[in-house]
Design an enzyme around this catalytic site. Structure first.
Site, short mmCIF file in Angstrom:
data_model
loop_
_atom_site.label_atom_id
_atom_site.label_comp_id
_atom_site.label_asym_id
_atom_site.label_seq_id
_atom_site.Cartn_x
_atom_site.Cartn_y
_atom_site.Cartn_z
N ASP A 235 -9.78 -24.99 12.55
CA ASP A 235 -10.43 -25.64 11.40
C ASP A 235 -10.83 -24.56 10.37
OD1 ASP A 235 -12.15 -28.03 10.23
OD2 ASP A 235 -13.48 -26.30 10.35
N LYS B 120 -9.44 -23.80 6.35
CA LYS B 120 -10.32 -23.58 5.20
C LYS B 120 -10.04 -22.22 4.56
CE LYS B 120 -13.80 -26.65 7.12
NZ LYS B 120 -14.91 -26.72 8.07
#
Ligand SMILES: NC(=O)c1ccc[n+]([C@@H]2O[C@H](COP(=O)([O-])OP(=O)(O)OC[C@H]3O[C@@H](n4cnc5c(N)ncnc54)[C@H](OP(=O)(O)O)[C@@H]3O)[C@@H](O)[C@H]2O)c1
Length: 432
Positions: A202, A206
């Site tokens: 994750d 980003k």
């Protein structure tokens, strides 16, 4: 224009709150914009039920299929809050292809389809905004895009995942990873399936979005080293704090080099030991932070809630407002050309390392470990062995002097191949 027509796809956690805020703030947004932000359509598998629950008037058209909505709705601006990859990608390309502005909070979409999206935005003369995709309600993307226009961003270090930060900082207070994860799920910011968070993927998505924004190029997730926090134990956290005066955080880092027209980047996501006085060490619980290193303004830190309905909807609505203002002002759409981004080899990144291994109580075991490090050109700064207290194996913590990552990795693999060393271990870089 008297009104900017808006269509929202996805009435889940973020979509519902976005629609609620859009309607609740209608009057003040109209006053500031000089035009009404008018919701004309929504799409969701349960569009009818959600629209009723939100009290939407009959004039707001309900679609069950977002792709149907993006083809047919009379909207100036589409908002994608579906989650996932394939449908959002088709949705986004269709909206941009129609020359419509698009707001999304979908980091996975941006990280995996960056070239296609930026190409479609350019070809369609359309705008694309995605503040909610990184660090939720913290306005980091707009700051990176605009506030350093006269400066040069040299690098970034971020805590970009609230779940892992919650687990690590609750761990310092004595909670087990399982307890902390369950708490994070109850509080509503950890996914039911936490693997994307725990593995660091994750944060990597980003990081890809941040690199794209700063350089204009595509940092493909999977093209750079990513490690999560699965191997970090309570013993690592207590040793770090009590013996080293450090805290463990999952840090996502970028370092930029090269000319702006031919940028290069070094990228990594890794559990990292930080001195307790480091600004990122003070970031606790579900909070996110981004430390930006610039040539002229020095270091700046952005801090706040990185997820959740309220913070993310706030960022989405800010994007809607800014794009609507551009449309209202008749400004032309996105024009920046997509750049080739060169990745510098992660093997040359230099830092000290922490390595915890489980060593069987055998004569000469420590000497062989020291040999493996020496043979790779990595020197030991400190070594600690926990008391055996009747166990067959004991944790051994090794701190290295600064070394190239490639050399440390070679030594780590060699150490783990020794018959006296168990496979379970924890390796972390250290930041000054
Ligand atoms: N939640 C956060 O804190 C947060 C923070 C930052 C960014 N984001 C991003 O924001 C986006 C939305 O997240 P969320 O938490 O609001 O997700 P969510 O609660 O799962 O909401 C998504 C909604 O879209 C609907 N949907 C998905 N695909 C659809 C399709 N093909 N056709 C019709 N309806 C469809 C879902 O319906 P079903 O439930 O029936 O599938 C659900 O109602 C994601 O990209 C996420 O990464 C979320």
């Amino acid at each position: 224009m008297n009104a900017i027509n808006i269509a929202v796809a996805g009435l889940g956690t973020v979509g519902r709150e976005t629609v609620r805020l859009l309607r609740a703030r209608r009057a003040e947004l109209k006053e500031r914009l000089g035009a009404e932000l008018r919701l004309v359509a929504v799409a969701d598998r349960a569009a009818e039920r959600e629209a009723r629950a939100l009290g939407l008037p009959a004039s707001v058209v309900r679609y069950r299929d977002p792709l149907d909505m993006v083809r047919r709705a009379e909207a100036d601006l589409f908002v994608e809050l579906l989650g996932g990859l394939e449908t959002p990608k088709r949705f986004a390309l269709a909206a941009l292809g129609r020359g419509k502005a698009l707001v999304t909070a979908n980091k996975r979409l941006l990280a995996h389809a960056w070239p296609a999206l930026t190409h479609a935005a350019r070809a369609g003369g359309a705008r694309l905004a995605f503040e909610g995709s990184v660090a939720g309600g913290i306005p980091v993307l707009r700051a990176l895009e605009l506030s350093f226009s006269g400066d040069r961003v040299l690098g970034l270090d971020g805590i970009l995942n609230g779940t892992t930060n919650y687990i690590l900082s609750r761990g310092e207070e004595g909670a087990t990873p399982e307890q902390a994860l369950a708490e994070a799920q109850t509080l509503g910011f950890a996914e039911k399936d936490p693997r994307l968070d725990l593995s660091g993927r994750d944060s990597a998505q980003k990081l890809s979005v941040l690199a794209g924004l700063v350089t204009g190029g595509w940092l493909r997730p999977g093209a750079f080293p990513v490690a999560g926090i699965e191997s970090v134990t309570a013993r690592d956290l207590s040793f770090a704090r009590e013996r080293l005066g450090m805290a463990v955080r999952l840090v996502a880092s970028l370092r930029f080099s090269g000319k702006p027209a031919a940028p290069a980047v070094a990228a990594a996501v890794a559990p990292t030991l930080l001195p307790l006085g480091h600004p990122l060490a003070a970031v606790r619980r579900q909070y996110n932070a981004l430390l930006v290193h610039t040539a002229s303004a020095g270091d700046l830190m952005f801090y706040g809630q990185g997820a959740g309905a309220g913070p993310t909807a706030s960022a989405v609505l800010a994007d809607v407002f800014v794009l609507a203002r551009d449309i209202q002002g008749g400004l032309p759409g996105a024009a920046a050309a997509s750049r080739r981004l060169r990745l510098t080899s992660p093997d040359h990144a230099v830092s000290s390392y922490y390595l915890r291994i489980e060593v069987l109580d055998r004569p000469g075991a420590l000497a062989r470990i020291a040999d493996a490090l020496a043979n790779a050109g990595v020197s030991i700064s400190a070594i600690h062995q926990d008391p055996a207290s009747g166990r067959r194996s004991v944790p051994v913590m090794i701190i290295t002097h600064p070394a190239e990552r490639g050399r440390f990795e070679r030594a780590r693999k060699r150490i783990l191949s020794l018959s006296s060393v168990k496979p379970a271990h924890c390796a972390m870089r250290m930041m000054a």
